[in-house]
Motif scaffolding. Sequence first.
Motif, short mmCIF file in Angstrom:
data_model
loop_
_atom_site.label_atom_id
_atom_site.label_comp_id
_atom_site.label_asym_id
_atom_site.label_seq_id
_atom_site.Cartn_x
_atom_site.Cartn_y
_atom_site.Cartn_z
N LEU B 213 1.02 -1.15 -0.06
CA LEU B 213 0.03 0.11 0.06
C LEU B 213 0.91 1.15 -0.08
O LEU B 213 0.38 2.16 -0.75
CB LEU B 213 -0.92 0.04 1.36
N LEU B 214 1.92 1.31 0.84
CA LEU B 214 2.79 2.49 0.83
C LEU B 214 3.59 2.45 -0.32
O LEU B 214 3.70 3.67 -1.05
CB LEU B 214 3.99 2.09 2.03
N ARG B 216 2.53 1.55 -3.35
CA ARG B 216 1.76 2.00 -4.64
C ARG B 216 1.47 3.22 -4.44
O ARG B 216 1.58 4.11 -5.45
CB ARG B 216 0.79 1.28 -4.37
N GLU B 217 1.05 4.02 -3.18
CA GLU B 217 0.47 5.08 -2.94
C GLU B 217 1.88 6.09 -3.34
O GLU B 217 1.72 7.01 -4.21
CB GLU B 217 0.30 5.51 -1.55
#
Lengths: 308, 266
Positions: B213-214, B216-217
């Motif tokens: 998640l980190l 990709r963001e």
Amino acid sequence: MDEFIQLNGIRINATFAEAFDMKATRLIITADDRQWATDAAAAMTGFGTSVIACGIEIAVERELAVDETPDGRPGVAILAFTVSGKEMEKQIPQRAGQCILTCPTTALFAGIEETTPKSDKRIPIGKSLRYFGDGNQISKMIGSRRYWRIPVMDGEFVCDHDVSRIDGIGGGNFILIGNNVKAVSTACRAAVQAIRTVDGVITPFPGGVTRSGSKVGSKYAALFASTNNAFCPTLRTMDPSSELTRDESVAMEIVIDGLSTAAIAHAMRVGIQAACDSQTDGGLLRITAGNYGGKLGRHHFHLAEILK
Amino acid sequence: MNSWLLELRQQPEHDVDASAISLRALAQIGDPDQIKRLTLRCGQEPRPLGDLFSVSKLQSENELRLVGDLTRFHRLGIDHRSGRITIQGSVGNYAGAMMSGGEIFIAGAAGDFLAAPVDAFRSGMSGGRIVVRDAAGDHVGHRMRRGEIFIEGAAGDFVGSHQIAGTIVVAAEIGKSIGYAMRRGTLIVTEPPDTSRTRFSEPIEANSVICPLLGRETKAWATKNRALSFACNNVLQLVDRIAVDGFQSIRGDFAVGGQGEILFPR
């Protein structure tokens, strides 16, 4: 019942489906493999066929490929509809806690795109579930999104803090009528398969179909819905309100909830088309829709217009 | 919201308190001469900003761009809340001190106490994102409580000291005493740090979807800002690596009852 159009020789009544405003949201379940994701989705959407007794109408919208999910794992998108925001705020955390948090390797994400400014209509996810971490839970802000990381026996359960609630529509429908169960089942299954290709809609009943369509009210004061006499073949000869003819012995209903009128209209169109195209050997005779005379719901889906 | 370009014309003789160079204040000003008249404390003497910088307007929205070697300029971006500060050069101490939103990109190196509180304040960075293209000094993210700090190069001692929450990624070597007195928050580094076994746990192997998640963001953000050279390739590589291969995690600092985490590749 007099006016109708024909599609592949099947009569389509010039009537309308009457649908209602509902509260809606979308959730995305991911897992290490598709099996866990679908298992979790099956649990989450169980006992979610009708707001009449389940409190929520919830079903799988579609499966998501790894490049469509927030964490790059296989996923499932589910849509949920309730009559009130309060009910949604009760149902989603309960179901997420018992069905997603419990399922190995899963994560749960908000599936509604955030607006600017952020909507203040929120449904808690991690906001409620975090307490399961008993003080060991970790909040993590990434960009503008807050996630919760809850220690569990296979590692960590990760989920969004909350998801926004939006307006939805429930009760789009059409009723398939025929002269034998096999033919009507075949037509229903073809219709549901076609509807499942449409984004933004669900058919929450078992297999997407219900045989116990209901009318509003009952002779029993405690019930606010009861069997739809007009389409029960065993009552045809004794109930003057029956809408079935002599050769019509089976009726099944497909109920569609959606995020927009356009999505429901599109789903009804492809569903009716697929039903009429299916191989029923003349067993499917007619398609109509359920309404309450237009007095209860503000969304009217006229079959003739939809099929134009 | 006006945007401004400040280009260093001459190096100051003394260290400069650059607190007055605030995007929030400058964005409200329409006249470059008014900006030139702002006072900076240079050593013990006040000095007009126009003596040190040339000032011109930018077409972009809510941006402050500084060009030059600003290692003698401290407290740049203090209390930054929204918009983008781009520094094409190195900066002094306390850059991004107590910022609570927006972005700061430092194309060179940063001094000590990046994003830390100043004076007697007790809360450090509480939101936003800082990217340092080169190395950073000691006490990066001191008392940080939210937000993200990405250091493409090395960092000095006491990274994440007294950290309360937030994420710091250092994509090269780190100094001593990482995570000293950290309570919560995440530090991501390239190598197993030399931590005290009485204050931090043994490393354990772990996996979490929080890393993808980190990654990709951050990748989406870096791609969106590619034109502004907000690249942080080393950080992205490190985060990708632990997202794909998993990571080892050290928890602490137990001396303060902390549950912070230091992550590094397996």
